[in-house]
Design an enzyme around this catalytic site. Structure first.
Site, short mmCIF file in Angstrom:
data_model
loop_
_atom_site.label_atom_id
_atom_site.label_comp_id
_atom_site.label_asym_id
_atom_site.label_seq_id
_atom_site.Cartn_x
_atom_site.Cartn_y
_atom_site.Cartn_z
N THR A 13 74.76 137.76 86.85
CA THR A 13 73.93 138.93 87.16
C THR A 13 73.24 139.50 85.92
OG1 THR A 13 75.92 140.25 86.88
CG2 THR A 13 75.34 139.66 89.14
N ARG A 41 82.63 144.22 89.80
CA ARG A 41 81.56 145.15 90.22
C ARG A 41 80.47 144.46 91.03
NH1 ARG A 41 82.55 146.35 84.83
NH2 ARG A 41 81.01 144.85 84.11
N SER A 42 80.19 143.19 90.69
CA SER A 42 79.07 142.48 91.33
C SER A 42 79.51 141.58 92.47
CB SER A 42 78.35 141.61 90.30
OG SER A 42 77.91 142.38 89.23
N CYS A 130 69.97 133.35 69.46
CA CYS A 130 68.57 133.19 69.88
C CYS A 130 67.59 133.10 68.70
CB CYS A 130 68.16 134.34 70.80
SG CYS A 130 68.75 135.95 70.26
N GLN A 157 62.77 141.48 67.09
CA GLN A 157 63.49 140.98 68.27
C GLN A 157 63.37 141.90 69.49
OE1 GLN A 157 66.95 139.28 65.37
NE2 GLN A 157 67.50 139.20 67.53
N GLY A 161 67.55 140.74 74.42
CA GLY A 161 68.65 140.09 73.71
C GLY A 161 69.92 140.93 73.73
N HIS A 253 61.11 136.91 71.07
CA HIS A 253 61.42 137.25 69.67
C HIS A 253 60.32 136.68 68.77
CE1 HIS A 253 65.25 138.72 70.78
NE2 HIS A 253 66.03 137.81 70.27
P1 A2P Z 1 78.31 142.48 85.99
O1 A2P Z 1 76.86 142.55 86.36
O2 A2P Z 1 79.19 142.31 87.16
O3 A2P Z 1 78.74 143.57 85.04
P2 A2P Z 1 74.07 141.47 80.20
O4 A2P Z 1 74.17 140.58 79.00
O5 A2P Z 1 72.72 141.51 80.80
O6 A2P Z 1 74.65 142.82 79.92
O7 A2P Z 1 75.01 140.79 81.33
C1 A2P Z 1 76.38 140.60 81.15
C2 A2P Z 1 76.93 139.71 82.25
O8 A2P Z 1 78.33 139.55 82.03
C3 A2P Z 1 76.77 140.28 83.64
O9 A2P Z 1 76.55 139.24 84.57
C4 A2P Z 1 78.12 140.94 83.86
O10 A2P Z 1 78.49 141.07 85.22
C5 A2P Z 1 79.01 139.93 83.21
N1 A2P Z 1 80.32 140.53 82.91
C6 A2P Z 1 80.57 141.63 82.19
N2 A2P Z 1 81.91 141.90 82.18
C7 A2P Z 1 82.49 140.92 82.91
C8 A2P Z 1 83.84 140.64 83.32
N3 A2P Z 1 84.87 141.40 82.93
N4 A2P Z 1 84.06 139.56 84.09
C9 A2P Z 1 83.04 138.77 84.49
N5 A2P Z 1 81.76 139.00 84.16
C10 A2P Z 1 81.47 140.05 83.39
#
Ligand code: A2P
Length: 350
Positions: A13, A41-42, A130, A157, A161, A253
């Site tokens: 996500t 959460r997702s 990157c 940048q 990122g 970047h």
């Molecule tokens: P989620 O959307 O459920 O928080 P970004 O780099 O754009 O911040 O995205 C970070 C990614 O890592 C997102 O898909 C986020 O999911 C995921 N993520 C963050 N914490 C966890 C966790 N504890 N377990 C699995 N995925 C995670």
């Protein structure tokens, strides 16, 4: 490998994860199944893949049962904990975080530069930072021709990122600026670095801090460029110094790169060899105001090079402007390209 690979996207996500899904839609890799993993959460959200709706699942160790390839981009802590779980279950991991990059057991790969290093993988392959990736793509052809003694780079940048929340922060602050809200009332929460104590505005600003500060008052981002360059080019003698700056650009970047080669090389030769080089597009015609621009690099897999000039004083000195989509060549595309290269080299297994 039957009729295709089972692939997991960890952090599906996020800013990079969503691009990984796009790159998998276009990949030449034979795919059997794609699963999307993120935090609790997702879980239950749906994302599109090749016209079908896929449901995001919560990441747990068992997620990797039956998975052949796992692409990680969910933060270093998640990779530290779950990449070994994936490998234990037989998956090859391509990790986008900095967690494993300097581990001597883990290849750090830009396919245009050092795909041979993939032969040494033991399950985990690291995707470089990157800013380092696009610089390597631009400099390796020059190094092959004329050697490389020294690199001094300043980066410009994009906020993507720093993740999806950083893009939202830039948009929110830009709107506040347009609405004449005083800067003191913007209340930044993410940039320059989510994990650091203070936060500063990014809209209409430039922040000379990416990641936290480390030894010698260089930031970790700057150290990544130094150490990863030496590892990828397999030359600890190259002198590298970096200044990494976040600017209010969403994606793409840009880098001002100064190099000193071992032997002098003309601008015409540099243009010629870069025009032939894999993954590079030369955009360099000052008479027509042609040069690479961040906004034009978005959704492109290549690295764009222009403003190629001799230094005015140093005979072996060259200046270049190097631009690439940080979410693609800097992250999602380089990861999927590593997977495609592993497949071509018959190394996509443990
Ligand atoms: P989620 O959307 O459920 O928080 P970004 O780099 O754009 O911040 O995205 C970070 C990614 O890592 C997102 O898909 C986020 O999911 C995921 N993520 C963050 N914490 C966890 C966790 N504890 N377990 C699995 N995925 C995670």
């Amino acid at each position: 490998m039957g009729n295709g690979y089972n692939v997991a996207v960890v952090g599906a996500t996020g800013a990079v994860g969503t691009k990984m899904i796009q790159m998998l839609e276009q990949t030449t890799l034979p795919l059997k199944k794609v699963i999307l993993l993120a935090s609790k959460r997702s879980a239950g959200k749906t994302l599109q893949f090749k016209g079908a709706s896929l449901t995001v699942e919560e990441l747990v160790p068992e997620s990797f049962e039956g998975i052949d390839l796992a692409l990680f981009s969910a933060g270093g802590g998640i990779s530290a904990k779950f990449a070994p779980e994936a490998v234990k279950r037989g998956a090859v991991v391509v990790d986008n975080t900095s967690h494993f990059r300097m581990d001597p057991e883990v290849p750090l790969v830009v396919p245009e530069v050092n795909k041979e290093a993939l032969k040494r993988h033991k399950g985990i392959i690291a995707n470089p930072n990157c800013s380092t990736i696009q610089m390597m793509v631009a400099l390796e052809p020059i190094r092959k021709q004329a050697g490389l003694n020294r690199i001094i780079v300043s980066t410009y940048q994009a906020v993507s990122g720093a993740g999806a929340r950083a893009i939202e922060e830039l948009k929110r602050e830009a709107q506040a600026y347009l609405d004449n809200v005083a800067v003191a009332d913007w209340h930044p929460e993410i940039l320059p670095c989510g994990g650091d104590k203070k936060h500063y505005p990014i809209a209409f600003n430039a922040l000379p801090q990416i990641d936290k500060f480390a030894e010698e008052d260089y930031t970790f981002e700057e150290w990544k460029m130094v150490n990863e360059t030496k590892k990828i080019m397999e030359d600890s003698t190259i002198k590298v110094a970096a200044t990494c700056v976040r600017i209010p650009v969403a994606s793409g970047h840009s880098e001002s790169v100064y190099v000193e080669t071992e032997t002098p090389i003309s601008v015409a030769t540099v243009r010629e060899i870069l025009a032939q080089a894999p993954g590079v597009i030369v955009e360099d015609d000052p008479s027509q105001q042609i040069y690479p621009q961040a906004i034009q690099s978005i959704d492109k897999k290549e690295t764009f090079v222009g403003r190629i000039r001799k230094d005015l004083d140093i005979e072996t000195g060259l200046h270049l402007w190097v631009v690439s989509d940080n979410l693609l060549k800097g992250a999602a595309w380089n990861s999927v390209q590593i997977a495609e290269t592993l497949h071509e080299m018959d190394l996509l297994h443990i």
